[in-house]
Design a protein around this motif. Structure first.
Motif, PDB file in Angstrom:
ATOM      1  N   ILE A 179      19.913  16.637 -14.777  1.00 52.07           N
ATOM      2  CA  ILE A 179      20.158  15.005 -14.514  1.00 52.07           C
ATOM      3  C   ILE A 179      20.865  14.699 -13.321  1.00 52.07           C
ATOM      4  O   ILE A 179      20.405  13.772 -12.533  1.00 52.07           O
ATOM      5  CB  ILE A 179      20.818  14.572 -15.907  1.00 52.07           C
ATOM      6  CG1 ILE A 179      20.713  13.051 -15.656  1.00 52.07           C
ATOM      7  CG2 ILE A 179      22.132  15.257 -16.120  1.00 52.07           C
ATOM      8  CD1 ILE A 179      19.810  12.283 -15.682  1.00 52.07           C
ATOM      9  N   TRP A 180      21.875  15.536 -12.914  1.00 48.73           N
ATOM     10  CA  TRP A 180      22.650  15.217 -11.756  1.00 48.73           C
ATOM     11  C   TRP A 180      21.611  15.207 -10.397  1.00 48.73           C
ATOM     12  O   TRP A 180      21.502  14.183  -9.519  1.00 48.73           O
ATOM     13  CB  TRP A 180      23.768  16.193 -11.389  1.00 48.73           C
ATOM     14  CG  TRP A 180      24.484  16.338 -10.189  1.00 48.73           C
ATOM     15  CD1 TRP A 180      24.221  15.639  -9.035  1.00 48.73           C
ATOM     16  CD2 TRP A 180      25.732  16.985 -10.032  1.00 48.73           C
ATOM     17  NE1 TRP A 180      25.211  15.829  -7.928  1.00 48.73           N
ATOM     18  CE2 TRP A 180      26.085  16.605  -8.707  1.00 48.73           C
ATOM     19  CE3 TRP A 180      26.217  18.022 -10.897  1.00 48.73           C
ATOM     20  CZ2 TRP A 180      27.211  17.271  -8.117  1.00 48.73           C
ATOM     21  CZ3 TRP A 180      27.635  18.503 -10.197  1.00 48.73           C
ATOM     22  CH2 TRP A 180      27.985  18.238  -8.929  1.00 48.73           C
ATOM     23  N   ASP A 181      20.530  16.131 -10.341  1.00 44.15           N
ATOM     24  CA  ASP A 181      19.742  16.218  -9.186  1.00 44.15           C
ATOM     25  C   ASP A 181      18.896  15.398  -9.351  1.00 44.15           C
ATOM     26  O   ASP A 181      18.182  14.858  -8.371  1.00 44.15           O
ATOM     27  CB  ASP A 181      19.217  17.667  -9.139  1.00 44.15           C
ATOM     28  CG  ASP A 181      20.254  18.786  -8.357  1.00 44.15           C
ATOM     29  OD1 ASP A 181      21.220  18.454  -8.124  1.00 44.15           O
ATOM     30  OD2 ASP A 181      19.918  20.108  -8.785  1.00 44.15           O
ATOM     31  N   ILE A 241      25.191   9.381 -21.754  1.00 46.52           N
ATOM     32  CA  ILE A 241      26.171  10.412 -21.538  1.00 46.52           C
ATOM     33  C   ILE A 241      25.655  11.448 -20.675  1.00 46.52           C
ATOM     34  O   ILE A 241      24.543  12.049 -21.256  1.00 46.52           O
ATOM     35  CB  ILE A 241      27.151  10.729 -22.538  1.00 46.52           C
ATOM     36  CG1 ILE A 241      27.859   9.494 -23.439  1.00 46.52           C
ATOM     37  CG2 ILE A 241      28.066  11.840 -22.243  1.00 46.52           C
ATOM     38  CD1 ILE A 241      28.847   8.871 -22.331  1.00 46.52           C
ATOM     39  N   VAL A 242      26.332  11.830 -19.631  1.00 44.09           N
ATOM     40  CA  VAL A 242      25.801  13.101 -18.900  1.00 44.09           C
ATOM     41  C   VAL A 242      26.962  14.401 -19.381  1.00 44.09           C
ATOM     42  O   VAL A 242      27.883  14.251 -19.040  1.00 44.09           O
ATOM     43  CB  VAL A 242      25.774  12.973 -17.503  1.00 44.09           C
ATOM     44  CG1 VAL A 242      25.380  14.295 -16.652  1.00 44.09           C
ATOM     45  CG2 VAL A 242      24.567  12.081 -17.242  1.00 44.09           C
ATOM     46  N   ILE A 274      27.740  17.997 -18.674  1.00 42.59           N
ATOM     47  CA  ILE A 274      27.676  19.082 -17.770  1.00 42.59           C
ATOM     48  C   ILE A 274      28.197  20.389 -18.537  1.00 42.59           C
ATOM     49  O   ILE A 274      29.444  20.510 -19.094  1.00 42.59           O
ATOM     50  CB  ILE A 274      28.566  19.120 -16.366  1.00 42.59           C
ATOM     51  CG1 ILE A 274      28.350  17.408 -15.684  1.00 42.59           C
ATOM     52  CG2 ILE A 274      28.514  20.195 -15.371  1.00 42.59           C
ATOM     53  CD1 ILE A 274      26.881  17.577 -15.119  1.00 42.59           C
ATOM     54  N   GLY A 275      27.424  21.347 -18.600  1.00 45.30           N
ATOM     55  CA  GLY A 275      27.729  22.338 -19.897  1.00 45.30           C
ATOM     56  C   GLY A 275      28.710  23.280 -18.987  1.00 45.30           C
ATOM     57  O   GLY A 275      29.406  24.008 -20.036  1.00 45.30           O
ATOM     58  N   LEU A 276      28.908  23.383 -18.026  1.00 50.21           N
ATOM     59  CA  LEU A 276      29.646  24.605 -17.405  1.00 50.21           C
ATOM     60  C   LEU A 276      30.830  24.223 -16.373  1.00 50.21           C
ATOM     61  O   LEU A 276      30.328  23.129 -15.699  1.00 50.21           O
ATOM     62  CB  LEU A 276      28.856  25.629 -16.671  1.00 50.21           C
ATOM     63  CG  LEU A 276      28.053  26.589 -17.765  1.00 50.21           C
ATOM     64  CD1 LEU A 276      27.261  27.472 -16.830  1.00 50.21           C
ATOM     65  CD2 LEU A 276      28.812  27.602 -18.694  1.00 50.21           C
ATOM     66  N   PRO A 277      32.006  24.642 -16.404  1.00 51.16           N
ATOM     67  CA  PRO A 277      32.966  24.162 -15.447  1.00 51.16           C
ATOM     68  C   PRO A 277      32.498  24.411 -14.013  1.00 51.16           C
ATOM     69  O   PRO A 277      31.807  25.565 -13.806  1.00 51.16           O
ATOM     70  CB  PRO A 277      33.979  25.014 -15.819  1.00 51.16           C
ATOM     71  CG  PRO A 277      33.796  26.168 -16.695  1.00 51.16           C
ATOM     72  CD  PRO A 277      32.544  25.783 -17.425  1.00 51.16           C
ATOM     73  N   ALA A 278      32.842  23.831 -13.055  1.00 52.22           N
ATOM     74  CA  ALA A 278      32.359  24.156 -11.864  1.00 52.22           C
ATOM     75  C   ALA A 278      32.384  25.594 -11.086  1.00 52.22           C
ATOM     76  O   ALA A 278      31.543  25.809 -10.476  1.00 52.22           O
ATOM     77  CB  ALA A 278      33.119  22.980 -10.798  1.00 52.22           C
ATOM     78  N   LYS A 279      33.405  26.114 -11.339  1.00 51.03           N
ATOM     79  CA  LYS A 279      33.646  27.513 -10.869  1.00 51.03           C
ATOM     80  C   LYS A 279      32.312  28.395 -11.419  1.00 51.03           C
ATOM     81  O   LYS A 279      32.126  29.425 -10.702  1.00 51.03           O
ATOM     82  CB  LYS A 279      34.652  28.128 -11.624  1.00 51.03           C
ATOM     83  CG  LYS A 279      36.163  27.842 -10.851  1.00 51.03           C
ATOM     84  CD  LYS A 279      37.207  28.489 -11.481  1.00 51.03           C
ATOM     85  CE  LYS A 279      38.472  27.702 -11.239  1.00 51.03           C
ATOM     86  NZ  LYS A 279      39.781  28.278 -12.244  1.00 51.03           N
ATOM     87  N   TRP A 338      29.165  27.243 -11.811  1.00 53.67           N
ATOM     88  CA  TRP A 338      27.728  26.707 -11.660  1.00 53.67           C
ATOM     89  C   TRP A 338      26.834  27.681 -10.968  1.00 53.67           C
ATOM     90  O   TRP A 338      25.570  27.671 -11.241  1.00 53.67           O
ATOM     91  CB  TRP A 338      27.962  25.555 -10.883  1.00 53.67           C
ATOM     92  CG  TRP A 338      28.559  24.328 -11.490  1.00 53.67           C
ATOM     93  CD1 TRP A 338      28.834  24.253 -12.831  1.00 53.67           C
ATOM     94  CD2 TRP A 338      28.919  23.120 -10.869  1.00 53.67           C
ATOM     95  NE1 TRP A 338      29.268  23.040 -13.154  1.00 53.67           N
ATOM     96  CE2 TRP A 338      29.496  22.269 -12.056  1.00 53.67           C
ATOM     97  CE3 TRP A 338      28.908  22.717  -9.671  1.00 53.67           C
ATOM     98  CZ2 TRP A 338      29.979  21.132 -11.790  1.00 53.67           C
ATOM     99  CZ3 TRP A 338      29.559  21.395  -9.666  1.00 53.67           C
ATOM    100  CH2 TRP A 338      30.239  20.530 -10.611  1.00 53.67           C
ATOM    101  N   TRP A 339      27.246  28.569 -10.093  1.00 55.23           N
ATOM    102  CA  TRP A 339      26.404  29.320  -9.289  1.00 55.23           C
ATOM    103  C   TRP A 339      26.578  30.980  -9.912  1.00 55.23           C
ATOM    104  O   TRP A 339      25.844  31.565  -9.248  1.00 55.23           O
ATOM    105  CB  TRP A 339      26.710  29.422  -7.904  1.00 55.23           C
ATOM    106  CG  TRP A 339      26.170  28.136  -6.992  1.00 55.23           C
ATOM    107  CD1 TRP A 339      26.769  26.863  -7.084  1.00 55.23           C
ATOM    108  CD2 TRP A 339      24.786  27.849  -6.484  1.00 55.23           C
ATOM    109  NE1 TRP A 339      25.876  26.009  -6.386  1.00 55.23           N
ATOM    110  CE2 TRP A 339      24.873  26.659  -6.095  1.00 55.23           C
ATOM    111  CE3 TRP A 339      23.929  29.047  -6.302  1.00 55.23           C
ATOM    112  CZ2 TRP A 339      23.588  26.194  -5.418  1.00 55.23           C
ATOM    113  CZ3 TRP A 339      22.792  28.509  -5.564  1.00 55.23           C
ATOM    114  CH2 TRP A 339      22.644  27.245  -5.408  1.00 55.23           C
TER     115      TRP A 339
END
Lengths: 149, 47
Positions: free
Chosen positions: A90-92, A132-133, A135-140, A142-143
């Motif tokens: 959704i962000w992208d 509501i969006v 985000i399933g994982l913390p930023a650390k 994501w990759w």
């Protein structure tokens, strides 16, 4: 060893071909368009992956994601510039109109129940759409596994 | 986060992606974007 300048050239060519053709370019097409050997293109793509600028398909080495675009159909679609563009999340999908500097409606679906959701954005402004969006994982993380993220 | 916040985040993150000098945000740039949208807890820490 390819230079950072060449990596940039490859990255910009990906976007150029993507916007021109409406689909993610294959590695061979990148090589042909830049008149460069396939090996140099693949090396640049691997470097760009290491720098988190794109995601490659694990088996073929083709480009899966060059954010905010995704090469394969997903539930997240931006309807911009007379074409439908797939995004990984959704962000992208909200970012595709922003990257193209165009006003754009998007469609997506609720990951819980599959309900169709729509929104429209213009220059970072949400013109319509609610929800509501998550985000399933913390930023650390994501990759760590972009296929899952 | 709300869709509105996500739209702003998407814009700030990707608005220059197609520019010749567009690139992935550095951790400091990302942190500044997150902070501007009130996304300041540890969940949004990239490092």
């Amino acid at each position: 060893m390819v230079s950072e300048a060449f990596e940039k050239t490859v990255r910009l060519k990906i976007y150029e071909l993507l916007l021109a053709d409406g689909s993610m370019p294959r590695v061979q097409k990148l090589a042909d368009s830049l008149a460069e050997p396939l090996d140099r293109i693949n090396e640049a793509l691997k470097n760009l992956r290491q720098k988190k600028s794109l995601v490659l398909m694990p088996q073929s080495g083709e480009i899966l994601m060059c954010q905010p675009w995704c090469a394969i159909p997903t539930p997240h679609v931006a309807h911009v510039g007379g074409r439908d563009w797939f995004a990984p999340c959704i962000w992208d999908v909200l970012a595709i109109p922003a990257a193209m500097n165009l006003r754009g409606p998007i469609t997506t679906s609720c990951p819980c129940c599959g309900e169709r959701m729509t929104a429209e954005v213009d220059g970072g402004k949400l013109l319509n759409g609610t929800g509501i969006v998550h985000i399933g994982l913390p930023a650390k993380q994501w990759w760590d596994d972009p296929f899952f993220t | 986060m709300s869709v509105d916040t996500c739209a702003k985040l998407a814009y700030d993150w990707y608005k220059d992606r197609l520019d010749p000098d567009g690139r992935r945000k550095t951790p400091d740039e990302a942190k500044a974007i997150f902070a501007s949208l009130g996304l300041t807890n540890d969940f949004w820490n990239l490092e």
